[in-house]
Design a protein around this motif. Structure first.
Motif, mmCIF file in Angstrom:
data_model
loop_
_atom_site.group_PDB
_atom_site.id
_atom_site.type_symbol
_atom_site.label_atom_id
_atom_site.label_comp_id
_atom_site.label_asym_id
_atom_site.label_seq_id
_atom_site.Cartn_x
_atom_site.Cartn_y
_atom_site.Cartn_z
ATOM 1 N N LYS A 112 81.302 39.084 -10.126
ATOM 2 C CA LYS A 112 82.208 39.706 -11.095
ATOM 3 C C LYS A 112 83.567 39.028 -11.137
ATOM 4 N N ILE A 113 84.051 38.571 -9.983
ATOM 5 C CA ILE A 113 85.453 38.153 -9.918
ATOM 6 C C ILE A 113 85.687 36.696 -9.576
ATOM 7 N N ASN A 114 84.678 35.990 -9.122
ATOM 8 C CA ASN A 114 84.935 34.662 -8.601
ATOM 9 C C ASN A 114 83.722 33.778 -8.823
ATOM 10 N N PHE A 115 83.806 32.558 -8.335
ATOM 11 C CA PHE A 115 82.651 31.688 -8.371
ATOM 12 C C PHE A 115 81.644 32.174 -7.337
ATOM 13 N N PRO A 116 80.381 32.216 -7.707
ATOM 14 C CA PRO A 116 79.388 32.695 -6.741
ATOM 15 C C PRO A 116 79.149 31.685 -5.628
ATOM 16 N N ARG A 117 78.808 32.205 -4.481
ATOM 17 C CA ARG A 117 78.414 31.370 -3.348
ATOM 18 C C ARG A 117 76.914 31.135 -3.488
ATOM 19 N N VAL A 118 76.541 29.881 -3.593
ATOM 20 C CA VAL A 118 75.126 29.543 -3.704
ATOM 21 C C VAL A 118 74.677 28.973 -2.367
ATOM 22 N N PRO A 119 73.731 29.622 -1.712
ATOM 23 C CA PRO A 119 73.296 29.141 -0.399
ATOM 24 C C PRO A 119 72.522 27.824 -0.513
ATOM 25 N N TYR A 120 72.704 26.964 0.482
ATOM 26 C CA TYR A 120 71.894 25.754 0.538
ATOM 27 C C TYR A 120 70.440 26.160 0.734
#
Length: 187
Positions: free
Chosen positions: A57-65
């Motif tokens: 909703k608020i930021n860039f998503p963390r995409v797991p390796y």
């Protein structure tokens, strides 16, 4: 490619592959499009979306390796299919699952859903629209409903009718692929 070199190096080391600037048939390599497809697949995992919903909703998503090359390519294949569906380029879109059985003026007046039928006016409807497709939301809106509501007062052409039927297929396949990617335990 517009990718951070450190991230590419870290990912290549983690999954044991070699990054190439262009997609090739060489074994043990990956390219930018593979990364895009992997990320697209991850972002469509319902578990991932639930786990990271506040960040989404608020930021860039963390995409797991990815855990390994196999997971990278399996998630990437699903992501590739999703990308092709959403760009309306996937061959599955030509296998319509709905029918538009009643002749008429094709004017979108009032959109209503009842018994797997999406009515566009008092007499005309798309039949065999699955409940899960009708009730599928992307962001804050119901796609199958919004597409028609955005055309209220308009006469649907043959191409419009076919396009809507292809949208229904895309949504059905998206739901199926989201379940598939979720089985891969990305998060």
């Amino acid at each position: 490619p517009n990718l951070d070199g450190k991230i590419i190096t870290d990912m290549a080391d983690k999954i044991g592959l070699i990054f190439t600037n262009e997609k090739t048939d060489k074994k043990n390599t990956f390219a930018s499009i593979d990364i895009l497809d992997y990320i697209y697949g991850v972002l469509h995992s319902p578990t991932y979306r639930e786990t990271y919903k506040e960040f989404l909703k608020i930021n860039f998503p963390r995409v797991p390796y990815p855990k390994n090359a196999k997971q990278f390519f399996v998630v990437g294949k699903i992501g590739s299919e999703l990308r092709e569906l959403h760009l309306m380029e996937h061959p599955a879109l030509n296998k319509l699952i709905t029918i538009y059985p009643v002749d008429g003026n094709n004017t979108v007046e009032k959109v209503a859903y009842e018994d797997n039928k999406v009515y566009i006016n008092k007499t005309q409807y798309f039949d065999k629209v699955p409940d899960d497709v009708w009730n599928f939301y992307i962001g804050g809106y119901q796609v199958a409903q919004k597409w028609l509501k955005d055309r209220k007062g308009r006469i649907l052409s043959y191409d419009d009718i076919t396009h809507y039927q292809r949208v229904i297929v895309a949504l059905k396949e998206t739901i199926r692929l989201m379940k598939e990617v979720d089985k891969l335990s990305i998060v």
